[in-house]
Write an enzyme that holds these catalytic residues in place. Structure first.
Site, PDB file in Angstrom:
ATOM      1  N   ASN A 191       0.878  -1.173   0.000  1.00  0.00           N
ATOM      2  CA  ASN A 191       0.000   0.000   0.000  1.00  0.00           C
ATOM      3  C   ASN A 191       0.913   1.220   0.000  1.00  0.00           C
ATOM      4  OD1 ASN A 191      -2.459  -1.505   0.173  1.00  0.00           O
ATOM      5  ND2 ASN A 191      -2.020  -1.866   2.323  1.00  0.00           N
ATOM      6  N   LYS A 268       0.734  -3.480  -6.085  1.00  0.00           N
ATOM      7  CA  LYS A 268      -0.607  -3.869  -5.667  1.00  0.00           C
ATOM      8  C   LYS A 268      -1.566  -2.910  -6.353  1.00  0.00           C
ATOM      9  CE  LYS A 268      -3.667  -4.154  -1.628  1.00  0.00           C
ATOM     10  NZ  LYS A 268      -3.749  -4.054  -0.151  1.00  0.00           N
ATOM     11  N   GLU A 272      -8.527  -3.700  -2.630  1.00  0.00           N
ATOM     12  CA  GLU A 272      -8.684  -2.986  -1.354  1.00  0.00           C
ATOM     13  C   GLU A 272      -8.558  -1.473  -1.525  1.00  0.00           C
ATOM     14  OE1 GLU A 272      -7.262  -6.316   1.855  1.00  0.00           O
ATOM     15  OE2 GLU A 272      -5.700  -5.008   1.064  1.00  0.00           O
ATOM     16  N   ARG A 305       1.015  -8.214  -8.072  1.00  0.00           N
ATOM     17  CA  ARG A 305       0.287  -9.059  -7.121  1.00  0.00           C
ATOM     18  C   ARG A 305      -1.080  -9.480  -7.669  1.00  0.00           C
ATOM     19  NH1 ARG A 305      -1.094  -7.268  -2.073  1.00  0.00           N
ATOM     20  NH2 ARG A 305      -0.207  -8.862  -0.752  1.00  0.00           N
ATOM     21  N   LYS A 342      -0.753 -14.963  -3.235  1.00  0.00           N
ATOM     22  CA  LYS A 342      -0.693 -15.516  -1.890  1.00  0.00           C
ATOM     23  C   LYS A 342      -0.894 -17.024  -1.933  1.00  0.00           C
ATOM     24  CE  LYS A 342      -2.243 -11.327   0.457  1.00  0.00           C
ATOM     25  NZ  LYS A 342      -3.169 -10.714   1.441  1.00  0.00           N
ATOM     26  N   ASP A 347      -6.741 -14.824   2.452  1.00  0.00           N
ATOM     27  CA  ASP A 347      -5.855 -13.808   3.026  1.00  0.00           C
ATOM     28  C   ASP A 347      -5.055 -14.343   4.199  1.00  0.00           C
ATOM     29  OD1 ASP A 347      -4.593 -11.415   3.456  1.00  0.00           O
ATOM     30  OD2 ASP A 347      -6.288 -10.431   4.405  1.00  0.00           O
ATOM     31  N   GLU A 369       3.548 -15.867  -2.578  1.00  0.00           N
ATOM     32  CA  GLU A 369       3.727 -14.923  -1.483  1.00  0.00           C
ATOM     33  C   GLU A 369       3.269 -15.584  -0.190  1.00  0.00           C
ATOM     34  OE1 GLU A 369       2.322 -10.861  -2.117  1.00  0.00           O
ATOM     35  OE2 GLU A 369       1.506 -10.860  -0.077  1.00  0.00           O
ATOM     36  N   GLU A 375       0.005 -12.107  11.023  1.00  0.00           N
ATOM     37  CA  GLU A 375      -1.180 -11.256  11.084  1.00  0.00           C
ATOM     38  C   GLU A 375      -2.389 -11.977  11.651  1.00  0.00           C
ATOM     39  OE1 GLU A 375      -4.149  -8.832   8.014  1.00  0.00           O
ATOM     40  OE2 GLU A 375      -2.258  -9.666   7.273  1.00  0.00           O
ATOM     41  N   HIS A 485     -11.628 -16.472   8.793  1.00  0.00           N
ATOM     42  CA  HIS A 485     -11.854 -15.023   8.841  1.00  0.00           C
ATOM     43  C   HIS A 485     -12.908 -14.633   9.878  1.00  0.00           C
ATOM     44  CE1 HIS A 485     -10.915 -11.091   7.451  1.00  0.00           C
ATOM     45  NE2 HIS A 485     -10.425 -11.495   6.287  1.00  0.00           N
ATOM     46  N   TRP A 508     -15.601  -8.549   4.497  1.00  0.00           N
ATOM     47  CA  TRP A 508     -14.815  -8.325   5.709  1.00  0.00           C
ATOM     48  C   TRP A 508     -15.545  -8.804   6.969  1.00  0.00           C
ATOM     49  CZ3 TRP A 508     -12.450  -2.681   5.270  1.00  0.00           C
ATOM     50  CH2 TRP A 508     -11.563  -2.648   4.180  1.00  0.00           C
TER      51      TRP A 508
END
Length: 637
Positions: A191, A268, A272, A305, A342, A347, A369, A375, A485, A508
């Site tokens: 980001n 990226k 998002e 990405r 990824k 995620d 990745e 996280e 999640h 989310w």
């Protein structure tokens, strides 16, 4: 504080540190007692990484004299090396350093001597730092960024320099990476701030790149796709606009003039909320190719990405969107574009099935990745060893499919670098698997423990068990059977299965992912649901599509099933969830008990710091169990 860090760093580097703050990482070899042990090398390689390798031998090698030979005819080794008796050979200077550390690793881990060829599985073995220019780190849990931009000063690229303490820190970072074969570093967050490409910061990057270069590490930058507008004064960032393409070519020329061996860009885009070619109804190939053309004359690469969602396909199952966006343009990218995806399609969850993009993209170079920073796995509080997770990924994705591998770094300015002493093992394991993904999780853990703590088997073997069990324990007490999640919003630490924040998008919200109701629980991604199973190759497509054949560790990832659905254990779905949540807590309790038996083998400071974090992990594991079972019980009973 900086002075104390520098003193500890220097003591650790020269093998005489008495304070065990973790700053020495796994590089704790004792000085050899004989001043006669020498490494010989061609004088033309003085002031290069070959001389640094010789210094490592002279300080730490106990096995006798060594010859370090750069032999350009050994191109088949790539940047690997050959060990022949008392000789380390390589086609590259960096290969010599890797070879010396193979010998030192075996010496310090009490492993048998080695001979033969050692060739890395991936040409690109790179850390992705999510560091920001204000020194914060997105998903960083070990303090602030080690890139102290204010300590890099000068009026021009030629006069830029950094403080001695910063140079020592970056050199220690580079040495640690090179010791495990990592050969690249992306300095800033995906980001990305457009300011990263200003002349002021390019000049500062030059200083860092110069230090990393000494250890064979190439420097890369993440870029913001809208940079031509934000810092270039253009009215658009449309990749097919000639002025935009020219701006990027001019910027690439500027960077390579200052940093001739600059590696390229990580991007990226259109995920998002980040800008990208989709903002102009262009494809990812349009955007990537425009940047690829800018860096191609200098040998640069674009790592683009594939973690994308919320762009053109809003409302589609999030785990499908990467394939949806990239499958139709596979093969339309320039040769110096690498698509970076990824390991899983969502995620970095504690457990995900592998990302199907590795099945469907066959005409474009690919990188995987992995997330070293934890996280979603307890951050710097929980002891969770990630090698088993990455080994699981490689059961499904052949390393030969990939040209590179990236790890989202867990490094900050904490004295121990990673926040948790055992989080260092994940940095180490990433480097080892990036070199050789065939290594076992147990062997890597054993190497790391012996180098970092002690060779005493009464310590090593119990702690190998703790480390190799820790990821499965985390899955059990957080999200067993494919749940995913259900973390607390934003910071992703702790459980929130009832999360249904109205101001968040659906993808989310925890309730969107578990879909618990009186009928059952789980996300139906079968052919009767979102049909995400169709993106996988056979036999996995059929296996995942049928709950009777779907591996139970992915069951609720792919299926919404009744609470009384019977599992292989004979327990109902609700009974199995209850059993697994309790097993996860019991595992942590067992690991805490084992660690407390290790007190005599560990210095007081590290023992106390690990003990405190294990205590918090045990409390948090119980919170996960009690919160999740308490929430799901209202539907299941």
């Amino acid at each position: 504080m900086k002075k104390n860090f520098l003193i500890a760093l220097c003591l650790a580097f020269f093998g005489t540190a008495s304070a065990e703050d973790g700053s020495a990482l796994w590089l704790r070899a004792t000085h050899n007692k004989s001043k006669s042990i020498k490494a010989s090398f061609d004088p033309q390689y003085r002031n290069t990484i070959v001389e640094k390798a010789a210094d490592e031998v002279n300080r730490y090698w106990h096995g006798g004299n060594l010859d370090l030979v750069v032999d350009k005819s050994l191109n088949a080794l790539k940047d690997g090396f050959r060990i022949e008796g008392t000789t380390v050979k390589a086609a590259t200077k960096e290969g010599i350093f890797y070879g010396v550390h193979e010998l030192l690793r075996r010496q310090e881990s009490a492993l048998p001597s080695a001979s033969g060829d050692f060739i890395p599985a991936f040409g690109i073995r790179i850390l992705n730092h999510w560091d920001n220019l204000d020194l914060t780190i997105e998903r960083g849990y070990a303090g602030k960024s080690i890139w102290l931009w204010d300590e890099i000063e000068g009026s021009s690229a030629k006069t830029m320099s950094c403080s001695p303490s910063l140079r020592a820190k970056i050199e220690a970072y580079a040495r640690a990476n090179a010791s495990i074969g990592i050969n690249g570093s992306v300095l800033n967050n995906v980001n990305a701030s457009p300011k990263m490409l200003s002349r002021e910061y390019i000049n500062k990057v030059k200083v860092i790149a110069g230090i990393l270069r000494e250890y064979g590490i190439k420097t890369y930058l993440s870029v913001n796709f809208a940079s031509p507008m934000v810092i270039g004064g253009l009215k658009t960032a449309d990749p097919l606009n000639p002025k935009v393409a020219q701006w990027w070519k001019k910027k690439a020329k500027e960077i390579y003039h200052i940093i001739p061996d600059f590696g390229g860009f990580l991007v990226k885009a259109n995920s998002e909320g980040q800008p990208g070619p989709g903002d102009y109804d262009r494809t990812h190939a349009d955007g990537a190719n425009m940047l690829a053309d800018a860096v191609s004359p200098y040998g640069g690469i674009i790592m683009w990405r594939c973690f994308v969602y919320g762009n053109k396909h809003k409302g589609e199952d999030r785990v499908k969107q990467a394939v949806t966006e990239f499958q139709s343009i596979d093969g339309q990218f320039r040769p110096n574009v690498i698509l970076q995806g990824k390991n899983g399609p969502l995620d970095f969850q504690p457990r995900e099935p592998y990302a199907p993009m590795f099945d469907v993209l066959k005409k474009t170079p690919l990188m995987a990745e992995l997330q070293i920073t934890q996280e979603y796995l307890g951050q710097s509080i929980h002891l969770v060893y990630l090698a088993p997770m990455w080994k699981e990924f490689f059961q499904f994705v052949n390393p030969k499919q990939l040209v590179g591998i990236a790890g989202v770094a867990n490094i900050g300015d904490d004295a121990n670098w990673c926040g948790h002493h055992f989080s260092q093992a994940n940095w180490y394991a990433f480097g080892r698997l990036a070199w050789n993904p065939q290594l076992s999780s147990e062997d890597i853990a054993r190497e790391w423990l012996r180098q970092t703590f002690t060779r005493a088997e009464a310590f090593v073997e119990p702690m190998v068990t703790v480390m190799t069990e820790s990821r499965e324990a985390c899955v059990d007490y957080m999200m067993p059977l494919g749940l995913h999640h259900i973390f607390k919003a934003d910071h992703h630490y702790g459980p929130e299965p009832d999360g249904n924040q109205p101001h968040f998008p659906e993808e989310w919200k925890p309730v969107y992912y578990h879909k618990a109701d009186r009928q059952g629980v789980g996300f139906d991604r079968s052919s009767r649901g979102t049909n995400a199973t169709s993106q996988y190759r056979e036999p996995y497509r059929s296996q995942y599509d049928d709950p009777a054949t779907c591996p139970e560790e992915y069951l609720l990832w792919f299926h919404h099933l009744p609470w009384d659905y019977r599992l292989k254990s004979g327990r109902t779905l609700w009974g199995e969830l209850t059993w697994l949540y309790n097993r996860g807590v019991a595992s942590v309790e067992s690991h805490v008990a084992i660690w407390h038996q290790m007190k005599n083998y560990v210095d007081a400071r590290r023992f106390a710091e690990v003990s405190e974090r294990l205590k918090l992990q045990e409390e948090n594991a119980r919170e996960w169990r009690d919160t999740c079972l308490g929430y799901f019980r209202q539907f299941a009973e």
